[in-house]
Design a protein around this motif. Structure first.
Motif, PDB file in Angstrom:
ATOM      1  N   ALA A   1       0.831  -1.207   0.000  1.00 41.04           N
ATOM      2  CA  ALA A   1       0.000   0.000   0.000  1.00 41.04           C
ATOM      3  C   ALA A   1       0.867   1.259   0.000  1.00 41.04           C
ATOM      4  CB  ALA A   1      -0.927   0.004   1.218  1.00 41.04           C
ATOM      5  N   CYS A   2       2.012   1.195   0.689  1.00 41.48           N
ATOM      6  CA  CYS A   2       2.939   2.336   0.682  1.00 41.48           C
ATOM      7  C   CYS A   2       3.491   2.588  -0.714  1.00 41.48           C
ATOM      8  CB  CYS A   2       4.094   2.074   1.662  1.00 41.48           C
ATOM      9  SG  CYS A   2       3.598   2.099   3.396  1.00 41.48           S
ATOM     10  N   VAL A   3       3.774   1.506  -1.445  1.00 39.11           N
ATOM     11  CA  VAL A   3       4.231   1.654  -2.831  1.00 39.11           C
ATOM     12  C   VAL A   3       3.145   2.324  -3.672  1.00 39.11           C
ATOM     13  CG1 VAL A   3       4.938   0.393  -4.904  1.00 39.11           C
ATOM     14  CG2 VAL A   3       5.765  -0.322  -2.666  1.00 39.11           C
ATOM     15  N   GLY A   4       1.898   1.899  -3.467  1.00 35.61           N
ATOM     16  CA  GLY A   4       0.788   2.534  -4.180  1.00 35.61           C
ATOM     17  C   GLY A   4       0.643   3.998  -3.825  1.00 35.61           C
ATOM     18  N   LEU A   5       0.905   4.340  -2.573  1.00 37.40           N
ATOM     19  CA  LEU A   5       0.820   5.739  -2.151  1.00 37.40           C
ATOM     20  C   LEU A   5       1.875   6.591  -2.857  1.00 37.40           C
ATOM     21  CD1 LEU A   5      -0.238   7.976  -0.307  1.00 37.40           C
ATOM     22  CD2 LEU A   5       1.320   7.157   1.481  1.00 37.40           C
ATOM     23  N   VAL A   6       3.090   6.068  -2.961  1.00 40.72           N
ATOM     24  CA  VAL A   6       4.146   6.789  -3.672  1.00 40.72           C
ATOM     25  C   VAL A   6       3.740   6.997  -5.128  1.00 40.72           C
ATOM     26  CG1 VAL A   6       6.544   6.722  -4.436  1.00 40.72           C
ATOM     27  CG2 VAL A   6       5.945   5.900  -2.162  1.00 40.72           C
ATOM     28  N   LEU A   7       3.173   5.961  -5.746  1.00 42.64           N
ATOM     29  CA  LEU A   7       2.732   6.058  -7.138  1.00 42.64           C
ATOM     30  C   LEU A   7       1.687   7.151  -7.305  1.00 42.64           C
ATOM     31  CD1 LEU A   7       2.757   4.825 -10.011  1.00 42.64           C
ATOM     32  CD2 LEU A   7       0.960   3.260  -9.253  1.00 42.64           C
ATOM     33  N   ALA A   8       0.711   7.189  -6.400  1.00 46.01           N
ATOM     34  CA  ALA A   8      -0.342   8.202  -6.494  1.00 46.01           C
ATOM     35  C   ALA A   8       0.202   9.613  -6.274  1.00 46.01           C
ATOM     36  CB  ALA A   8      -1.436   7.896  -5.463  1.00 46.01           C
ATOM     37  N   LEU A   9       1.089   9.769  -5.290  1.00 47.87           N
ATOM     38  CA  LEU A   9       1.644  11.098  -5.001  1.00 47.87           C
ATOM     39  C   LEU A   9       2.451  11.646  -6.174  1.00 47.87           C
ATOM     40  CD1 LEU A   9       2.887  10.693  -1.315  1.00 47.87           C
ATOM     41  CD2 LEU A   9       1.164  12.301  -2.111  1.00 47.87           C
ATOM     42  N   VAL A  10       3.362  10.829  -6.687  1.00 48.55           N
ATOM     43  CA  VAL A  10       4.227  11.293  -7.768  1.00 48.55           C
ATOM     44  C   VAL A  10       3.423  11.504  -9.040  1.00 48.55           C
ATOM     45  CG1 VAL A  10       6.264  10.747  -9.157  1.00 48.55           C
ATOM     46  CG2 VAL A  10       6.210  10.145  -6.737  1.00 48.55           C
ATOM     47  N   ALA A  11       2.462  10.633  -9.323  1.00 44.89           N
ATOM     48  CA  ALA A  11       1.628  10.791 -10.519  1.00 44.89           C
ATOM     49  C   ALA A  11       0.815  12.073 -10.455  1.00 44.89           C
ATOM     50  CB  ALA A  11       0.706   9.583 -10.672  1.00 44.89           C
ATOM     51  N   THR A  12       0.250  12.368  -9.287  1.00 47.44           N
ATOM     52  CA  THR A  12      -0.535  13.599  -9.130  1.00 47.44           C
ATOM     53  C   THR A  12       0.325  14.837  -9.368  1.00 47.44           C
ATOM     54  OG1 THR A  12      -1.991  12.517  -7.529  1.00 47.44           O
ATOM     55  CG2 THR A  12      -1.978  14.922  -7.551  1.00 47.44           C
ATOM     56  N   THR A  13       1.517  14.839  -8.789  1.00 49.04           N
ATOM     57  CA  THR A  13       2.418  15.974  -8.960  1.00 49.04           C
ATOM     58  C   THR A  13       2.821  16.146 -10.421  1.00 49.04           C
ATOM     59  OG1 THR A  13       3.297  15.735  -6.731  1.00 49.04           O
ATOM     60  CG2 THR A  13       4.658  16.932  -8.300  1.00 49.04           C
ATOM     61  N   THR A  14       3.097  15.054 -11.112  1.00 51.46           N
ATOM     62  CA  THR A  14       3.515  15.117 -12.507  1.00 51.46           C
ATOM     63  C   THR A  14       2.377  15.607 -13.398  1.00 51.46           C
ATOM     64  OG1 THR A  14       5.014  13.256 -12.081  1.00 51.46           O
ATOM     65  CG2 THR A  14       4.606  13.823 -14.376  1.00 51.46           C
ATOM     66  N   VAL A  15       1.165  15.127 -13.141  1.00 49.14           N
ATOM     67  CA  VAL A  15       0.006  15.578 -13.915  1.00 49.14           C
ATOM     68  C   VAL A  15      -0.207  17.077 -13.733  1.00 49.14           C
ATOM     69  CG1 VAL A  15      -2.510  15.457 -14.072  1.00 49.14           C
ATOM     70  CG2 VAL A  15      -1.163  13.356 -13.968  1.00 49.14           C
ATOM     71  N   MET A  16      -0.115  17.555 -12.503  1.00 51.83           N
ATOM     72  CA  MET A  16      -0.277  18.986 -12.246  1.00 51.83           C
ATOM     73  C   MET A  16       0.810  19.802 -12.944  1.00 51.83           C
ATOM     74  SD  MET A  16      -1.285  18.820  -8.183  1.00 51.83           S
ATOM     75  CE  MET A  16      -1.361  20.610  -8.043  1.00 51.83           C
ATOM     76  N   ALA A  17       2.043  19.271 -12.931  1.00 55.21           N
ATOM     77  CA  ALA A  17       3.138  19.977 -13.583  1.00 55.21           C
ATOM     78  C   ALA A  17       2.920  20.068 -15.085  1.00 55.21           C
ATOM     79  CB  ALA A  17       4.455  19.270 -13.287  1.00 55.21           C
ATOM     80  N   VAL A  18       2.424  18.996 -15.695  1.00 61.88           N
ATOM     81  CA  VAL A  18       2.159  19.001 -17.140  1.00 61.88           C
ATOM     82  C   VAL A  18       1.033  19.967 -17.474  1.00 61.88           C
ATOM     83  CG1 VAL A  18       1.298  17.579 -19.049  1.00 61.88           C
ATOM     84  CG2 VAL A  18       3.059  16.683 -17.530  1.00 61.88           C
ATOM     85  N   GLN A  19      -0.015  19.961 -16.673  1.00 65.35           N
ATOM     86  CA  GLN A  19      -1.146  20.863 -16.931  1.00 65.35           C
ATOM     87  C   GLN A  19      -0.736  22.326 -16.785  1.00 65.35           C
ATOM     88  OE1 GLN A  19      -4.163  19.489 -14.217  1.00 65.35           O
ATOM     89  NE2 GLN A  19      -4.885  17.880 -15.622  1.00 65.35           N
ATOM     90  N   ASP A  20       0.146  22.611 -15.844  1.00 64.19           N
ATOM     91  CA  ASP A  20       0.604  23.990 -15.648  1.00 64.19           C
ATOM     92  C   ASP A  20       1.463  24.482 -16.813  1.00 64.19           C
ATOM     93  OD1 ASP A  20      -0.683  24.134 -13.245  1.00 64.19           O
ATOM     94  OD2 ASP A  20       1.097  23.770 -12.016  1.00 64.19           O
ATOM     95  N   ARG A  21       2.073  23.551 -17.542  1.00 65.20           N
ATOM     96  CA  ARG A  21       3.023  23.960 -18.581  1.00 65.20           C
ATOM     97  C   ARG A  21       2.594  23.501 -19.977  1.00 65.20           C
ATOM     98  NH1 ARG A  21       6.800  21.646 -15.053  1.00 65.20           N
ATOM     99  NH2 ARG A  21       7.608  20.285 -16.692  1.00 65.20           N
ATOM    100  N   VAL A  22       1.287  23.494 -20.219  1.00 61.35           N
ATOM    101  CA  VAL A  22       0.793  23.095 -21.539  1.00 61.35           C
ATOM    102  C   VAL A  22       1.332  24.017 -22.626  1.00 61.35           C
ATOM    103  CG1 VAL A  22      -1.274  22.885 -22.977  1.00 61.35           C
ATOM    104  CG2 VAL A  22      -1.283  21.977 -20.654  1.00 61.35           C
ATOM    105  N   ARG A  23       1.214  25.317 -22.398  1.00 66.75           N
ATOM    106  CA  ARG A  23       1.676  26.286 -23.402  1.00 66.75           C
ATOM    107  C   ARG A  23       3.203  26.263 -23.502  1.00 66.75           C
ATOM    108  NH1 ARG A  23      -1.233  31.969 -22.669  1.00 66.75           N
ATOM    109  NH2 ARG A  23      -0.338  32.222 -24.760  1.00 66.75           N
ATOM    110  N   GLU A  24       3.871  26.053 -22.387  1.00 65.32           N
ATOM    111  CA  GLU A  24       5.329  25.997 -22.410  1.00 65.32           C
ATOM    112  C   GLU A  24       5.827  24.846 -23.275  1.00 65.32           C
ATOM    113  OE1 GLU A  24       8.884  24.928 -19.273  1.00 65.32           O
ATOM    114  OE2 GLU A  24       7.240  26.191 -18.554  1.00 65.32           O
TER     115      GLU A  24
END
Length: 380
Positions: A259-282
């Motif tokens: 479950a801890c491995v799944g938590l790391v996956l969810a945390l990092v995936a969420t951060t990466t998705v937010m980073a991509v959405q913030d830099r669409v135009r970039e």
């Protein structure tokens, strides 16, 4: 790819609060993962100890906690005469808690002349001469000494038993470092224990060609009609039976590690998705400057991997330091399972963080690489 590393790090620093929270969350999850793994490693070391296969434990029949087992000490003389028996060690056990505990303190009263021959231990500090000279002295395992802050010359008391630390020892098996060895006669004569002439158990060492099962049956048959009937088992079986409930609990904790491995996956995936959405135009501008889709894919994936790996390094390092310094162990019924921080455990934690970081960034990286330039430039 490495020439774009400053750009990747700058993007992570641009949203440093979000990056720091993700890294710290991943670190906590990997810390728990390593702690759970260290308990499993300690259990494996305990069950795979080769010496335990050539050693028998003679215990009083129908008794579970060592505090309730009382065998006449003279039983040892009769056991030693059996064919295939190398030596017999009478042991008096005293502990602070018979139930499952993270701070189990085990006193083992052993004859002085048999201790050095029967145990593989290296004295880290203190003096063997001091231990042999004083009946009230004790040798303390390194893990127990760290956990309780004990040093040579210090007084240590649990219940009715009070000893002076004569030395601190290390042992090949981590669980052995949670024991405190003292003089058998001293423990037998401690007021309140009422154990003169009695021991908790016998540790029977066998010759290489001896039949452990046959000797076990001989011992139990010999004392079947005596003042205290015996229950004899190989040391490994005895320990597995004592910690049976803990084994089930540790097995369940394995799923908590996943479950801890799944938590790391969810945390990092969420951060990466937010980073991509913030830099669409970039990302669209980078494409107009000649950056290919595969290159943008690798840049986004690199951010995810760096965040996951950074959290893994912090969590694994913190876990290894805490486990090594804390000397933690969980025990019950006189058997201790040490939390064992192994190099393999550290490497597996880092590998998990690397793989999870890559898996978490895979989908956002594909989306960023396939985004249409015109649509991305129009995005708000």
């Amino acid at each position: 790819m490495f020439r774009y590393l400053p750009y990747v790090l700058k993007n992570l620093w641009r949203h440093r609060a979000r990056t720091a929270l993700t890294v710290s969350g991943a670190a906590v999850a990997l810390f728990v993962y390593c702690v759970i793994g260290s308990v499993q490693a300690g259990l494996d070391r305990l069950s795979k100890d080769r010496q335990s296969q050539r050693t028998l434990i003679v215990f009083q029949a129908n008794r579970f906690c060592p505090s309730t087992s009382r065998l006449p000490e003279h039983y040892g003389e009769r056991i030693a005469k059996l064919p295939g028996v190398k030596q017999v060690i009478p042991i008096m056990v005293f502990m602070n808690n018979c139930r499952a505990s993270l701070d189990l303190v085990l006193f083992h009263g052993v004859p002085t002349d048999k201790l050095r021959a029967a145990r593989e231990m290296t004295l880290e500090s203190g003096s063997w001469d001091e231990y042999e000279r004083s009946q009230k002295s004790a040798l303390v395992g390194r893990a127990l000494a760290r956990r309780r802050g004990l040093k040579p010359g210090q007084q240590f008391s649990i219940g009715e038993v009070s000893v002076t630390v004569a030395g601190i020892y290390s042992a090949p098996t981590p669980s052995e470092e949670n024991f405190l060895y003292c003089h058998l006669e001293f423990l037998q004569r401690t007021p309140g224990l009422h154990a003169v002439g009695a021991v908790t158990q016998f540790e029977v060492h066998l010759n290489e060609d001896a039949d452990a099962d046959a000797i076990s049956r001989q011992i139990d048959e010999m004392f079947k009609s005596g003042p205290a009937a015996t229950d004899t088992r190989p040391k490994g079986v005895f320990e597995a039976n004592a910690v049976g409930d803990l084994i089930e609990l540790i097995g369940f904790a394995h799923y908590l590690g996943l479950a801890c491995v799944g938590l790391v996956l969810a945390l990092v995936a969420t951060t990466t998705v937010m980073a991509v959405q913030d830099r669409v135009r970039e990302h669209a501008l980078l494409q107009t400057l000649g950056f290919s889709g595969p290159l943008i894919f690798r840049l986004v994936l690199a951010e995810s991997v760096i965040v996951g790996l950074a959290g893994g390094v912090l969590g694994v390092a913190a876990a290894m330091i805490a486990l090594w310094w804390g000397g933690l162990a969980v025990g019950t019924e006189g058997v201790s399972i040490a939390f064992t921080p192994t190099p393999w455990l550290a490497l597996s934690g880092l590998f998990v963080s690397l793989v999870v970081g890559a898996a978490a960034g895979l989908v956002p990286a594909i989306q960023a690489a396939r985004a249409e330039i015109v649509a991305s430039l129009r995005a708000v």
